[in-house]
Design a protein around this motif. Structure first.
Motif, PDB file in Angstrom:
ATOM      1  N   ASP A  51       0.814  -1.204   0.213  1.00 59.41           N
ATOM      2  CA  ASP A  51       0.072  -0.039  -0.044  1.00 59.41           C
ATOM      3  C   ASP A  51       0.983   1.296  -0.009  1.00 59.41           C
ATOM      4  OD1 ASP A  51      -2.249  -1.585  -0.196  1.00 59.41           O
ATOM      5  OD2 ASP A  51      -2.609  -1.399   2.135  1.00 59.41           O
ATOM      6  N   LEU A  54       2.003   2.036  -3.155  1.00 60.30           N
ATOM      7  CA  LEU A  54       1.188   2.542  -4.069  1.00 60.30           C
ATOM      8  C   LEU A  54       0.449   3.962  -3.746  1.00 60.30           C
ATOM      9  CD1 LEU A  54      -0.549  -0.885  -4.915  1.00 60.30           C
ATOM     10  CD2 LEU A  54       0.486   0.404  -6.458  1.00 60.30           C
ATOM     11  N   GLY A  55       1.040   4.288  -2.527  1.00 63.83           N
ATOM     12  CA  GLY A  55       0.201   5.552  -2.086  1.00 63.83           C
ATOM     13  C   GLY A  55       1.232   6.406  -1.752  1.00 63.83           C
ATOM     14  N   ARG A  93      -4.788  -9.171  -6.529  1.00 60.74           N
ATOM     15  CA  ARG A  93      -5.707  -8.046  -6.420  1.00 60.74           C
ATOM     16  C   ARG A  93      -4.657  -6.837  -6.343  1.00 60.74           C
ATOM     17  NH1 ARG A  93      -5.886  -5.214  -1.401  1.00 60.74           N
ATOM     18  NH2 ARG A  93      -5.414  -6.856   0.374  1.00 60.74           N
ATOM     19  N   VAL A  96      -3.298  -5.750 -10.416  1.00 66.68           N
ATOM     20  CA  VAL A  96      -4.068  -5.193 -11.350  1.00 66.68           C
ATOM     21  C   VAL A  96      -4.022  -3.497 -11.309  1.00 66.68           C
ATOM     22  CG1 VAL A  96      -5.980  -6.927 -11.516  1.00 66.68           C
ATOM     23  CG2 VAL A  96      -6.132  -4.983  -9.827  1.00 66.68           C
ATOM     24  N   LYS A  97      -3.310  -3.090 -10.190  1.00 68.50           N
ATOM     25  CA  LYS A  97      -3.176  -1.744 -10.084  1.00 68.50           C
ATOM     26  C   LYS A  97      -2.643  -0.880 -11.162  1.00 68.50           C
ATOM     27  CE  LYS A  97      -5.355  -1.879  -5.883  1.00 68.50           C
ATOM     28  NZ  LYS A  97      -6.611  -1.702  -5.686  1.00 68.50           N
ATOM     29  N   ASP A  98      -2.896   0.385 -11.373  1.00 67.38           N
ATOM     30  CA  ASP A  98      -2.263   1.391 -12.419  1.00 67.38           C
ATOM     31  C   ASP A  98      -0.794   1.299 -11.976  1.00 67.38           C
ATOM     32  OD1 ASP A  98      -4.359   1.742 -14.031  1.00 67.38           O
ATOM     33  OD2 ASP A  98      -5.020   3.608 -12.895  1.00 67.38           O
ATOM     34  N   GLN A  99      -0.366   1.479 -11.122  1.00 67.63           N
ATOM     35  CA  GLN A  99       1.140   1.842 -10.922  1.00 67.63           C
ATOM     36  C   GLN A  99       1.769   0.556 -10.956  1.00 67.63           C
ATOM     37  OE1 GLN A  99      -0.992   4.237  -7.976  1.00 67.63           O
ATOM     38  NE2 GLN A  99       0.820   5.039  -7.407  1.00 67.63           N
ATOM     39  N   ARG A 260       1.246   0.452 -18.507  1.00 74.60           N
ATOM     40  CA  ARG A 260       0.761   1.144 -17.342  1.00 74.60           C
ATOM     41  C   ARG A 260       1.702   2.427 -17.104  1.00 74.60           C
ATOM     42  NH1 ARG A 260      -1.091  -3.645 -13.352  1.00 74.60           N
ATOM     43  NH2 ARG A 260      -1.835  -5.028 -14.923  1.00 74.60           N
TER      44      ARG A 260
END
Lengths: 313, 267
Positions: A51, A54-55, A93, A96-99, A260
């Motif tokens: 996280d 990704l954040g 899960r 699949v994230k954009d970054q 991506r």
């Protein structure tokens, strides 16, 4: 000079590093998930880390005008700890994230059966998510580790041109090149590879499919090694197009296989007085940008935005 | 798809890239280029244009019209399919529902500029309730969390979504803080938490324009006035400028009684 560091652990680095990297020309980084030095004891610890990649970390990077992407995986070392392996069930899960631009770092540490299983499973996850894979080669017994890695890659559903084999050196570069994989070199102050040897390898094997990274982390390492390699390449007779190819276009082409990669930086437009990560920004006459929240911040960053490089590939 | 996505670098090259208004300033999304104001929308004449509406206030119809006028055909087709899927299969199914997958990939399908609006629309189409929004938020990237915060006022009538707002206000990610202080926070945050949210905006440089219902909630709030005055004194004592937004909010707390800027207060 635009530079892309295709393997650097920014979570372990300071804002001084971000500033120095920007000043040296770094405009994009990929941060692979890895071992944190202190062993994790549960999948939850991985999830908080993913996280963060990704954040918070892309937010930090954007404040310094640097595009941040990541690769996610169960790393080779912790693939051996049964308490951690369940993170493999959570990976889909995240992939699949954009970054997320690759699965990684995967590969071998001690070449155990548990590592075999994790490597093969994660190569399949990469294929299923149409992602490339960043594959680390082991520090110990490297050549045997490379050969075993290439065997597993060939048995997987992932095409070799979707695989970057990292931490290569003089003893492993030829077989890695012959495999058709992309070739990664981590340039370190003491271990792995240095600038002079890197330039010699580029002279011997050419710049095709070669990526150079600093792999800077919490250990003795240098986030400016990409620039130092670029400078030495120029001093040793490579031209600017060669430098751009190795230090920008090759990483863009490799991670671009994910579909991506977004190399525009949306700079978060706010200072962080108090708990700021820009805390301590230079105080200009009458108050520098970061000293005046009302002035709309990060002026130093804002003017970088326009300079942000776009890929030429 | 193997090519990296970049948006056009030429200034003013294409108004179709204008995103919805984001209350934050600077390089964040900018106001929709006055198209509604001068009555000459750039999209199809029948497309509703939210004009100066923000992501937090635009209706789904306005958002859809905004995106339809601006996305290229592949992205428009992708969004249409994603919304249809979400309408047909709302709720949570298995480890990840199909509409959750679409939310995850909205950035690479619609481009980073339009991803927020696309995600808000998908959340609408899936009729996401507080539980579903919590799941998307806590499993989301920064960008996905931001979209959930923008969707809250439309999808959650009660206070069940407050933990998400409180979580975002604990972060130091100004993009999340900006999205957290919208109409949902104005409606549901208690006085203490709301005052701290306003102060956090001032601390982190989030323009207070992002704070929904600021005039109404700040009015006659003597505790907020005290906090602002103390903060101004702290800034002044340190030899630092007091943000203009602070004086603006202070005036809102009690217009007639507002003290002048505490320029000489070194207490």
């Amino acid at each position: 000079m635009r530079l892309f560091d295709p393997h650097i652990h920014m979570t372990s680095r300071t804002t001084d590093d971000y500033e120095a990297m920007y000043a040296a020309g770094v405009r994009a980084v990929v941060e692979p998930s890895f071992w944190l030095g202190q062993p994790r004891t549960s999948p939850a610890s991985f999830l908080d880390y993913f996280d963060s990649l990704l954040g918070w970390e892309p937010f930090r990077a954007a404040q310094h005008g640097i595009a941040h992407h990541c690769t996610l995986a169960l790393n080779p070392k912790e693939a051996n700890d049964p308490r951690c392996v369940a993170v493999l069930d959570e990976l889909p899960r995240y992939l699949v994230k954009d970054q997320v631009v690759a699965v990684g770092e995967i590969g071998y540490d001690s070449m155990t059966p548990a590592e075999d299983t994790a490597l093969a499973a994660q190569l399949e996850l990469a294929a299923a998510h149409e992602l490339p894979a960043l594959v680390h080669t082991p520090h110990r017994d490297k050549l045997a580790g490379l050969r075993r890695t290439l065997d597993v890659v060939r048995e997987s559903a992932l095409p070799v041109d979707h695989v970057l084999i990292d931490h290569l050196n003089e003893t492993t570069v030829k077989e890695a090149k012959d495999s058709g994989c992309w070739l990664g070199f981590s340039v370190y102050p003491d271990t792995k590879m240095d600038e002079e040897r890197m330039v010699a390898i580029l002279r011997a094997y050419g710049p095709e499919r070669v990526l150079v990274n600093s792999a800077a982390d919490w250990g003795r390492s240098d986030p400016l090694k990409t620039r130092k390699v670029a400078d030495l390449m120029l001093a040793e007779g490579f031209d600017e197009d060669d430098v751009d190819r190795v230090l920008w276009r090759n990483p863009v082409a490799f991670y671009g296989r994910s579909g991506r990669l977004t190399l525009d930086v949306t700079t978060p437009d706010a200072t962080h007085e108090g708990n700021s990560i820009l805390r301590g920004a230079p105080k200009g006459p009458g108050g520098g940008p970061a000293e005046d929240p009302g002035a709309g911040p990060a002026g130093a960053v804002a003017d970088r935005h326009g300079a942000t490089a776009v890929p030429g590939a | 798809m193997t090519r990296p996505r970049t948006s056009p670098a030429t200034p003013g090259a294409d108004t179709a890239d204008d995103p919805l208004t984001d209350p934050a300033t600077g390089t964040g999304p900018r106001p929709v280029a006055g198209t509604a104001a001068d009555g000459t929308p750039t999209g199809a004449a029948t497309d509703p244009d939210p004009g100066t509406a923000t992501l937090a206030t635009a209706t789904p119809r306005e958002l859809r019209g905004h995106l339809t006028a601006r996305l290229d055909e592949p992205a428009r087709g992708w969004l249409r399919r994603a919304l249809d899927e979400a309408v047909d299969h709302p709720g949570t199914h298995g480890p990840i529902s199909v509409w959750e997958l679409r939310i995850a990939e909205a950035g690479r399908r619609c481009g980073p500029v339009h991803a927020d609006a696309a995600r808000v629309l998908i959340l609408h189409a899936a009729r996401a309730d507080a539980d579903a929004l919590s799941r998307v938020y806590y499993q989301g990237t920064g960008a996905e969390r931001r979209a959930v915060l923008y969707a809250l006022p439309h999808l959650v009538p009660g206070p069940e979504g407050l933990p998400l707002v409180e979580d975002a206000l604990r972060t130091n990610d100004t993009r999340l803080v900006t999205a957290a202080v919208g109409p949902y926070a104005a409606r549901h945050l208690d006085a203490h938490a709301w005052r701290h949210a306003v102060l956090k905006c001032l601390f982190t440089g989030v323009p207070v324009d992002a704070v929904a219902d600021l005039d109404h909630r700040a009015h006659r709030d003597t505790e907020l006035a005290r906090m602002l005055t103390d903060y101004a004194a702290e800034r002044t004592a340190a030899g630092r400028a007091v943000p203009a937004d602070l004086h603006r909010v202070l005036t809102l707390t009690d217009p007639p009684a507002t003290p002048s800027a505490p320029a000489t207060d070194h207490g």
